[in-house]
Design a protein around this motif. Sequence first.
Motif, short mmCIF file in Angstrom:
data_model
loop_
_atom_site.label_atom_id
_atom_site.label_comp_id
_atom_site.label_asym_id
_atom_site.label_seq_id
_atom_site.Cartn_x
_atom_site.Cartn_y
_atom_site.Cartn_z
N ALA A 12 0.82 -1.22 0.00
CA ALA A 12 0.00 0.00 0.00
C ALA A 12 0.85 1.26 0.00
O ALA A 12 0.30 2.37 -0.08
CB ALA A 12 -0.93 0.01 1.22
N SER A 17 2.84 0.25 -4.20
CA SER A 17 1.63 0.33 -5.02
C SER A 17 1.96 0.41 -6.50
O SER A 17 1.26 -0.16 -7.34
CB SER A 17 0.77 1.52 -4.59
OG SER A 17 1.47 2.74 -4.73
N SER A 39 -3.97 2.67 4.79
CA SER A 39 -4.86 3.19 3.77
C SER A 39 -4.64 2.43 2.46
O SER A 39 -3.51 2.14 2.08
CB SER A 39 -4.60 4.68 3.53
OG SER A 39 -5.30 5.14 2.40
N ASP A 41 -5.85 3.64 -0.46
CA ASP A 41 -6.19 4.59 -1.52
C ASP A 41 -5.38 4.34 -2.79
O ASP A 41 -5.91 4.45 -3.91
CB ASP A 41 -5.94 6.02 -1.04
CG ASP A 41 -6.95 6.48 0.00
OD1 ASP A 41 -7.94 5.75 0.21
OD2 ASP A 41 -6.76 7.54 0.61
N ARG A 42 -4.10 4.01 -2.64
CA ARG A 42 -3.24 3.84 -3.81
C ARG A 42 -3.59 2.57 -4.59
O ARG A 42 -3.18 2.42 -5.74
CB ARG A 42 -1.78 3.79 -3.39
CG ARG A 42 -1.21 5.09 -2.80
CD ARG A 42 0.26 4.93 -2.56
NE ARG A 42 0.92 6.13 -2.07
CZ ARG A 42 1.32 6.31 -0.82
NH1 ARG A 42 1.10 5.36 0.09
NH2 ARG A 42 1.92 7.43 -0.45
N GLU A 44 -6.90 1.29 -4.67
CA GLU A 44 -8.36 1.20 -4.76
C GLU A 44 -8.84 0.78 -6.14
O GLU A 44 -9.73 -0.08 -6.28
CB GLU A 44 -8.98 2.55 -4.38
CG GLU A 44 -10.49 2.53 -4.32
CD GLU A 44 -11.06 3.85 -3.85
OE1 GLU A 44 -12.28 3.90 -3.59
OE2 GLU A 44 -10.30 4.83 -3.73
N ASP A 45 -8.25 1.33 -7.20
CA ASP A 45 -8.77 1.06 -8.54
C ASP A 45 -8.37 -0.31 -9.08
O ASP A 45 -8.88 -0.72 -10.13
CB ASP A 45 -8.31 2.16 -9.51
CG ASP A 45 -6.81 2.22 -9.66
OD1 ASP A 45 -6.12 2.05 -8.64
OD2 ASP A 45 -6.31 2.45 -10.78
N SER A 47 -8.16 -3.06 -6.79
CA SER A 47 -8.39 -3.96 -5.65
C SER A 47 -9.02 -5.28 -6.08
O SER A 47 -8.82 -6.31 -5.42
CB SER A 47 -9.28 -3.28 -4.62
OG SER A 47 -10.53 -2.92 -5.18
N GLY A 183 1.97 9.92 -6.24
CA GLY A 183 1.51 9.25 -5.03
C GLY A 183 2.47 9.31 -3.86
O GLY A 183 2.19 8.74 -2.80
N SER A 185 4.28 10.68 -0.56
CA SER A 185 3.77 11.45 0.58
C SER A 185 4.25 12.90 0.49
O SER A 185 5.42 13.16 0.18
CB SER A 185 4.27 10.82 1.88
OG SER A 185 4.06 11.70 2.97
N ASP A 313 -5.19 17.05 -11.26
CA ASP A 313 -5.89 16.86 -9.99
C ASP A 313 -6.58 18.14 -9.54
O ASP A 313 -7.71 18.11 -9.04
CB ASP A 313 -4.90 16.41 -8.91
CG ASP A 313 -4.48 14.96 -9.09
OD1 ASP A 313 -5.03 14.30 -9.99
OD2 ASP A 313 -3.59 14.51 -8.34
N GLU A 317 -10.58 18.53 -9.04
CA GLU A 317 -11.13 18.97 -7.76
C GLU A 317 -12.03 20.18 -7.96
O GLU A 317 -13.09 20.30 -7.36
CB GLU A 317 -9.99 19.30 -6.80
CG GLU A 317 -10.43 19.65 -5.40
CD GLU A 317 -10.97 18.45 -4.63
OE1 GLU A 317 -11.52 18.67 -3.53
OE2 GLU A 317 -10.85 17.31 -5.12
#
Length: 324
Positions: A12, A17, A39, A41-42, A44-45, A47, A183, A185, A313, A317
Amino acid sequence: MTGSACLVTGAAGFIGSHLVRALVARGDMVHAVVRSGSSLDRLEDISDQIVLHRFDLADGDALAACLQQAVPQKVFHLAASTRDAGAPDPASLAAGVADYLDPLFTLLSQLSNALSPPLVMVRTGTIAEYGLAPTPYREDLRECPQTPYGARMLAGTHHIEMLAKTLGFPVITARLALTYGKGQSPSFLLPALIDACANGKPITINRPDDRRDLIHVDDVIEALILLSDQRPDGCETVNVATGRALSMRHLASLVVGAMKSDPALVSFGEQQLGGQQSILCADTTKAQRELGWQARIALEDGLRKLVRKESHDAETEGLRHAAV
């Protein structure tokens, strides 16, 4: 070679990822190990394209059950904390060593005792293991780490070298340069710089004359997969880097230029330690010779990728808020 059963620890995380995604894309069956509470999140698509395992690597029973299900041909061990909090002291150093070495030893023990040991284990190390060794760092140099992170990763490297003949499968340590990309941090300098420039926030670089070897995550992933495929003899430790190091002052100027931002947003602190310059730069001759690999993505190109991603991004947003 495709279609291998692969186990990825630290799946993750930032590099993990990206590796999981690359393995899935080439048709490998990926078992992704993440800590409870991490988490996703990285991932999710994708999974639904991986087998997810949530447990602490130091839990031998949970790891044994995972290995029995996965029966991995290739193991990629990326689980490690890359940041240290505060000044080191004996208690924090002991905790950090245990946090990394206990899971490493548990993983090695379970793999060596498995009915079907893997063909190879590729582990990510760091050029911070070299520390004050002469630059550019070569794999045959005596290391002199200067950070708790570098010291505990080096401890892992040396223990693996000691155990190598007893494990029954090769373990390759890829000593990574400072890896950047999508991705990562925002606590790291490059994404923090990009965020500051994108949002008009001031930022201070405290050690502007330090020089760092920066490598794009896509180049790192290519090297890790090549190591697992080729398993070259005599490559127990190999540098994965660009062989070039630029100052953090220069990096800031590149980001400001790429973002078309106000240079006044970036200020520079006084170089500490009597002005001593810290240089992390690795020799890549071994990787080129043994793997036929070298980094392909120039820093300027990598920055453009990140800038486009940041702009996309921000636009997405904005549209989301407009729709609301």
